[in-house]
Design an enzyme around this catalytic site. Structure first.
Site, short mmCIF file in Angstrom:
data_model
loop_
_atom_site.label_atom_id
_atom_site.label_comp_id
_atom_site.label_asym_id
_atom_site.label_seq_id
_atom_site.Cartn_x
_atom_site.Cartn_y
_atom_site.Cartn_z
CG MET A 59 39.53 12.36 21.68
SD MET A 59 40.95 11.38 21.92
CE MET A 59 42.16 12.33 20.82
CG HIS A 100 47.35 5.69 24.60
ND1 HIS A 100 45.96 5.68 24.85
CD2 HIS A 100 47.01 6.46 23.38
CE1 HIS A 100 44.87 6.31 24.33
NE2 HIS A 100 45.82 6.83 23.27
CG MET A 122 44.57 6.44 14.06
SD MET A 122 45.44 8.08 13.94
CE MET A 122 46.23 8.57 15.58
CG ASP A 150 44.52 10.59 23.41
OD1 ASP A 150 45.57 10.87 23.22
OD2 ASP A 150 44.11 9.61 22.83
CG MET A 198 40.76 7.58 17.23
SD MET A 198 42.26 8.33 17.46
CE MET A 198 43.39 7.08 18.06
CB SER A 214 50.40 8.07 22.61
OG SER A 214 50.41 7.52 21.05
CG ASP A 240 46.79 6.96 19.61
OD1 ASP A 240 45.65 7.01 20.25
OD2 ASP A 240 47.86 7.43 20.08
CG HIS A 286 42.27 6.26 21.30
ND1 HIS A 286 42.82 7.35 21.29
CD2 HIS A 286 41.17 6.34 21.12
CE1 HIS A 286 41.90 8.28 21.04
NE2 HIS A 286 40.80 7.63 20.72
C1 DX5 Z 1 45.59 11.64 18.61
C2 DX5 Z 1 45.72 10.20 19.58
C3 DX5 Z 1 46.99 10.68 20.73
C4 DX5 Z 1 48.18 11.33 20.26
C5 DX5 Z 1 48.58 12.03 21.40
O1 DX5 Z 1 44.69 11.15 17.73
O2 DX5 Z 1 44.82 9.69 19.86
O3 DX5 Z 1 46.91 9.48 21.43
O4 DX5 Z 1 49.10 10.21 19.92
O5 DX5 Z 1 49.73 12.60 20.96
P1 DX5 Z 1 50.32 13.97 21.68
O6 DX5 Z 1 50.57 13.72 23.15
O7 DX5 Z 1 51.62 14.13 20.96
O8 DX5 Z 1 49.17 14.99 21.45
ZN ZN Z 2 44.81 8.04 21.54
#
Ligand code: DX5
Ligand code: ZN
Length: 227
Positions: free
Chosen positions: A139, A35, A39, A174, A70, A10, A37, A68
């Site tokens: 998750m 990956h 948000m 994740d 969110m 990620s 993320d 991903h």
């Molecule tokens: C969390 C994200 C993850 C995050 C994982 O909201 O969806 O993808 O980056 O990070 P680590 O591996 O550090 O838990």
């Molecule tokens: Zn993620």
């Protein structure tokens, strides 16, 4: 049957001033997917990447760009992230009342469709959606931030694996994936491991070898547990 193990770093844990070179470095060091993320500061308490940022990342990704989302609502943004070059688009089942429509909309763009579950959401929430999904993301932290402690969701992963049966649906994990937690989730049925802090720690664009060592440490922990 042994499914291939996919490690998806990620870039939430990368240097935010240098995404292009970070992506190239982590791919050169053995990442299977990248990956991303996304948000919105509403569905999760953090803000990251709009479609133009993701389109800029795309130019540097030669593997698979795993996006991903969110965000809520999610449906109005699916086309924009597809056009930005995502290969896999994952939406949250908690993002709205119409996850079935969301998965249809993702598939209509020609991209692979993923559905993610927060830690508090049971496996049953996605049972009616499995024929429309290419991937289920479990998750193992509450989404929003990298570097959080792993929450044990192995019972949920096992339940999903049984529910999926022989459908071609991957299970992605994740949050909090490390060489310690990876074997647990793979034994329960996971295929794709997202890892942010555990991959990027100790390395940089100037010194990328630790990325490779960190990826290998996760992979080897799984192989050793299988042996
Ligand atoms: C969390 C994200 C993850 C995050 C994982 O909201 O969806 O993808 O980056 O990070 P680590 O591996 O550090 O838990
Ligand atoms: Zn993620």
């Amino acid at each position: 049957m042994r499914r291939p193990l996919i490690i998806a770093p990620s870039i939430l844990s990368a240097d935010f001033a240098d995404f292009g070179r970070e992506i190239e470095a982590v791919e050169a060091q053995g990442a299977d997917w990248v990956h991303v993320d996304v948000m919105d500061g509403h569905f999760v308490p953090n803000l990251t990447f709009g479609p133009p940022a993701v389109a800029a990342f795309r130019k540097h990704v030669t593997t698979v760009m795993d996006v991903h989302l969110m965000i809520a609502p999610v449906d109005p943004y699916i086309e924009a992230y597809a056009e930005a070059g995502a290969d896999v688009i994952t939406a949250h089942v908690e993002a709205g009342p119409h996850s079935h429509r969301t998965l249809q909309a993702i598939r209509a763009t020609g991209k692979k469709a993923g559905i993610a579950l927060n830690p508090g959401t049971p496996a049953e929430a996605v049972k009616p959606l499995l024929d429309l999904a290419d991937l289920v993301c479990v998750m193992t932290v509450n989404p929003g931030f990298g570097g959080q402690r792993f929450l044990d969701m192995t019972d949920k992963i096992r339940a999903l694996r049984a529910m999926i049966g022989d459908r071609p649906v991957q299970i992605e994990i994740d949050g909090g994936v490390t060489p310690e937690t990876a074997p647990l989730v793979v034994a329960a049925g996971a295929d794709v491991l997202v890892a942010g802090s555990a991959v990027f720690k100790g390395g940089s664009v100037q010194n990328p070898a630790p990325y490779g060592a960190n990826i290998r440490a996760i992979r080897d922990s799984v192989l050793q547990a299988r042996a």
